[in-house]
Scaffold this active site. Sequence first.
Site, PDB file in Angstrom:
ATOM      1  N   VAL A 104     -62.960  29.826  12.807  1.00  0.00           N
ATOM      2  CA  VAL A 104     -64.139  30.623  12.433  1.00  0.00           C
ATOM      3  C   VAL A 104     -65.179  29.730  11.770  1.00  0.00           C
ATOM      4  CG1 VAL A 104     -64.989  32.459  10.926  1.00  0.00           C
ATOM      5  CG2 VAL A 104     -62.898  32.808  12.257  1.00  0.00           C
ATOM      6  N   CYS A 107     -66.946  27.552  14.342  1.00  0.00           N
ATOM      7  CA  CYS A 107     -67.890  28.282  15.189  1.00  0.00           C
ATOM      8  C   CYS A 107     -69.073  28.849  14.401  1.00  0.00           C
ATOM      9  CB  CYS A 107     -67.173  29.414  15.925  1.00  0.00           C
ATOM     10  SG  CYS A 107     -65.953  28.841  17.128  1.00  0.00           S
ATOM     11  N   GLU A 108     -68.860  29.154  13.141  1.00  0.00           N
ATOM     12  CA  GLU A 108     -69.924  29.744  12.326  1.00  0.00           C
ATOM     13  C   GLU A 108     -70.908  28.706  11.793  1.00  0.00           C
ATOM     14  OE1 GLU A 108     -70.892  32.747  11.465  1.00  0.00           O
ATOM     15  OE2 GLU A 108     -69.346  33.914  12.477  1.00  0.00           O
ATOM     16  N   SER A 109     -70.377  27.590  11.278  1.00  0.00           N
ATOM     17  CA  SER A 109     -71.245  26.643  10.578  1.00  0.00           C
ATOM     18  C   SER A 109     -71.025  25.185  10.951  1.00  0.00           C
ATOM     19  CB  SER A 109     -71.033  26.785   9.064  1.00  0.00           C
ATOM     20  OG  SER A 109     -69.717  26.369   8.715  1.00  0.00           O
ATOM     21  N   TYR A 204     -68.857  35.432  21.450  1.00  0.00           N
ATOM     22  CA  TYR A 204     -68.421  34.864  20.166  1.00  0.00           C
ATOM     23  C   TYR A 204     -66.910  34.970  19.937  1.00  0.00           C
ATOM     24  CZ  TYR A 204     -67.777  34.426  15.118  1.00  0.00           C
ATOM     25  OH  TYR A 204     -67.320  34.073  13.881  1.00  0.00           O
TER      26      TYR A 204
END
Length: 237
Positions: A104, A107-109, A204
């Site tokens: 996560v 993929c997020e940051s 996503y």
Amino acid sequence: MKGWAAALVVLGSMVGPVAGAFQPYFPGEKSPEMVELRARLAERAVQLEKMEEEAALYAEAEALGITTAVQASQLPERQQRRLATAIVREARNNGLDPLLVVAVIHCESSFNNYAVSHVGAMGLMQVMPDTGSYLADKAGFKLQRHSNLFDSELNIELGTAYLANLIARFGTPERALVAYNAGPTQARKILAQSGTRERFLAGYPAKVMREFRNLKAQRSRELTRREAQKKPVNGPG
């Protein structure tokens, strides 16, 4: 009686009563000194236990390859160590696989500790300020300032708790990731429509789960390599 012998007798008669009168001081069980000593020993025991726990968590982070992943954050080495430990600790506290949390974050940051999205999500796990405040209140403390979401350990604590909550509410990691990305209210609308649901799940959520599977595969390969290194090499017979 010789002079030196007489001197010993006189010295013994002088020292004997004094030595007999001397008694070492031991504080009583309920004395302030003993109470303070017990408190210090208890505090030290707690500190040692915490240090042992942190060392075990970091060792697990190393074994899972998380210590390598957090290098992308470019945080100081000491903060990287705390971040790797926090990922394992918070994942375990919330019943999650630590590598799912890593997926996560990736993929997020991309492990940018100071990332801010176009809608205002902040930090490693891209926590929205309102969500962060809600999660902090639920955990029993105040967020104080939105910029506190750039605290890597706090961001992991709140983001991981949120992800675990969404999985419990939506049933599967894939569905929970729809809610993590779009928000719970919007996620219910998306998941209620088959066409929209399939399109969104292919985006996503699929990206995160693909990264998660890659991390698991890397972990498996590393374990196989280590086991192979342990096997004795037979010499020529």
